[in-house]
Design an enzyme around this catalytic site. Structure first.
Site, PDB file in Angstrom:
ATOM      1  N   HIS A   1      -0.973   5.050   7.246  1.00 41.46           N
ATOM      2  CA  HIS A   1      -0.322   5.333   5.966  1.00 41.46           C
ATOM      3  C   HIS A   1       0.074   6.805   5.886  1.00 41.46           C
ATOM      4  O   HIS A   1      -0.553   7.651   6.523  1.00 41.46           O
ATOM      5  CB  HIS A   1      -1.260   4.983   4.800  1.00 41.46           C
ATOM      6  CG  HIS A   1      -1.559   3.527   4.704  1.00 41.46           C
ATOM      7  ND1 HIS A   1      -2.621   2.935   5.375  1.00 41.46           N
ATOM      8  CD2 HIS A   1      -0.939   2.529   4.026  1.00 41.46           C
ATOM      9  CE1 HIS A   1      -2.635   1.644   5.111  1.00 41.46           C
ATOM     10  NE2 HIS A   1      -1.631   1.365   4.294  1.00 41.46           N
TER      11      HIS A   1
ATOM     12  N   SER B   1       0.810  -1.220   0.000  1.00 40.63           N
ATOM     13  CA  SER B   1       0.000   0.000   0.000  1.00 40.63           C
ATOM     14  C   SER B   1       0.840   1.266   0.000  1.00 40.63           C
ATOM     15  O   SER B   1       0.424   2.296  -0.547  1.00 40.63           O
ATOM     16  CB  SER B   1      -0.935   0.005   1.211  1.00 40.63           C
ATOM     17  OG  SER B   1      -0.198  -0.158   2.412  1.00 40.63           O
TER      18      SER B   1
ATOM     19  N   ASP C   1      -6.057   7.489   8.455  1.00 34.72           N
ATOM     20  CA  ASP C   1      -6.064   6.248   9.233  1.00 34.72           C
ATOM     21  C   ASP C   1      -4.921   6.161  10.242  1.00 34.72           C
ATOM     22  O   ASP C   1      -4.818   5.179  10.971  1.00 34.72           O
ATOM     23  CB  ASP C   1      -6.051   5.029   8.303  1.00 34.72           C
ATOM     24  CG  ASP C   1      -4.765   4.920   7.479  1.00 34.72           C
ATOM     25  OD1 ASP C   1      -3.891   5.821   7.585  1.00 34.72           O
ATOM     26  OD2 ASP C   1      -4.639   3.938   6.722  1.00 34.72           O
TER      27      ASP C   1
END
Length: 350
Positions: free
Chosen positions: A249, A84, A246
């Site tokens: 990240h 990610s 979040d």
């Protein structure tokens, strides 16, 4: 000495021995109890972190396309592989993804078009790199940028196994004539929702994997850049700004910092880096590869590449490596783009 004396020892020496044995038994029980308690704390903290860090929702924006399409010369083909952090999860605009930031910086520095293909997938572990590499090779890339390792730590993949998958990917790409730059495992101890003592373990596991990745990648002919604690005190000082919603990240600014750290090494891998400085700054220089890997894991933004000493690749302690702390440039130091340069020109849609 009688028979009874030989069977049942008596006296001060035996009493001391019995006391030591009793204390050892108590200590062993306490250690076991502490281990169980610590294990329970870690499990509880892991569950809390999973509840605090939201699950992935919408996929990151696509960033494939040609950047700097109006510049002269054939395009340089770049592929981005990994998890990610390579895909750019946490941002909402294409130009904010690490792939787009790197492609933009490369096209401006090289004054050539850059064709970008992203094969990174949210949630990927090192084991899936094989499939990403197979797809990437169809594009005949000039350079591959790989960001991987965080999910291997959170999934407790054995480091040796994770590194083996990464090395297979690097060797396959190098055999096809593609240069490879790996951003090593970030320091998960920098993630705010992870509390001590789990944070301390996460930091240790992350750094161990990053050091092992560095040794293996350089041995396989690639370059590494340590992402460490996501590149320094700004992430610790400004977590709400440098991390995405979040809190796990990077944000758009966080990805810009990471891309700025990677860009000089990608340029060097392509043979277009800045000239070597005649005088190395403090902390730079030639080391044995294991020593360079350990130093890089502790200092974010450090580049490690293979080198020679007196014509030899290896010394008494193994492969020679060049440790370099690059000045960040690229995204943050670039002049502001014009309206037409903010986003790539997609082939067929330009």
């Amino acid at each position: 000495m009688g028979v009874a004396d030989s069977v049942v020892p008596v006296g001060p020496r035996w009493q001391r021995a019995r006391q030591l044995a009793r204390l050892a038994a108590i200590g062993t029980g306490a250690t076991a109890a502490a281990a169980v308690a610590t294990g329970g704390v870690l499990l509880g903290q892991a569950r809390q972190a999973r509840r605090t860090i939201p699950m992935a929702e919408a996929p990151p924006p696509r960033c494939d396309g040609v950047y700097g399409a109006k510049l002269p010369g054939p395009p340089v083909t770049v592929v981005v592989l990994g998890d990610s952090s390579a895909a750019g999860y946490g941002v909402h605009r294409r130009r904010e993804t690490p792939g787009a930031l790197l492609a933009t910086g490369l096209s401006r520095r090289l004054q050539r078009p850059v064709r970008l293909h992203r094969f990174a997938v949210v949630g990927a572990i090192s084991a899936v790199l094989r499939h990403q590499v197979e797809a990437a090779l169809e594009c005949r890339p000039d350079v591959a940028v790989i960001l991987i390792g965080g999910n291997d730590v959170t999934n407790r993949t054995p480091p040796a196994l994770a590194v083996r998958y990464l090395v297979e990917a690097v060797r396959t790409l190098r055999a096809a004539g593609c240069e490879v730059v790996v951003g090593t495992c970030p320091d998960l101890g920098a993630i705010q929702p992870i509390q001590p003592p789990l944070r301390w373990l996460a930091r240790r596991w992350s750094r161990q994997l990053a050091a092992a990745q560095t040794v293996a990648v350089v041995e396989a002919g690639g370059w590494t850049v340590s992402l460490g604690d996501l590149l320094g005190p700004r992430f610790a000082a400004e977590p709400t700004r440098m991390f995405a919603w979040d809190r796990f990240h990077p944000s758009a600014e966080g990805y810009a910092v990471a891309a700025a750290a990677l860009l000089p090494t990608v340029l060097s891998a392509l043979g277009a880096g800045q000239d070597r400085r005649p005088t190395l700054i403090r902390g730079e220089g030639v080391r044995s590869l294991p020593q360079a890997a350990q130093e890089a894991a502790r200092h974010a933004g450090t580049e490690v590449s293979g080198t020679r000493v007196r014509g030899r690749e290896r010394g008494p302690a193994g492969r020679w490596a060049q440790l370099r702390r690059r000045a960040f440039f690229g995204v943050g130091a670039m002049p502001q783009p014009g309206p037409a340069a903010d986003s790539p020109t997609l082939e067929g849609l330009a």
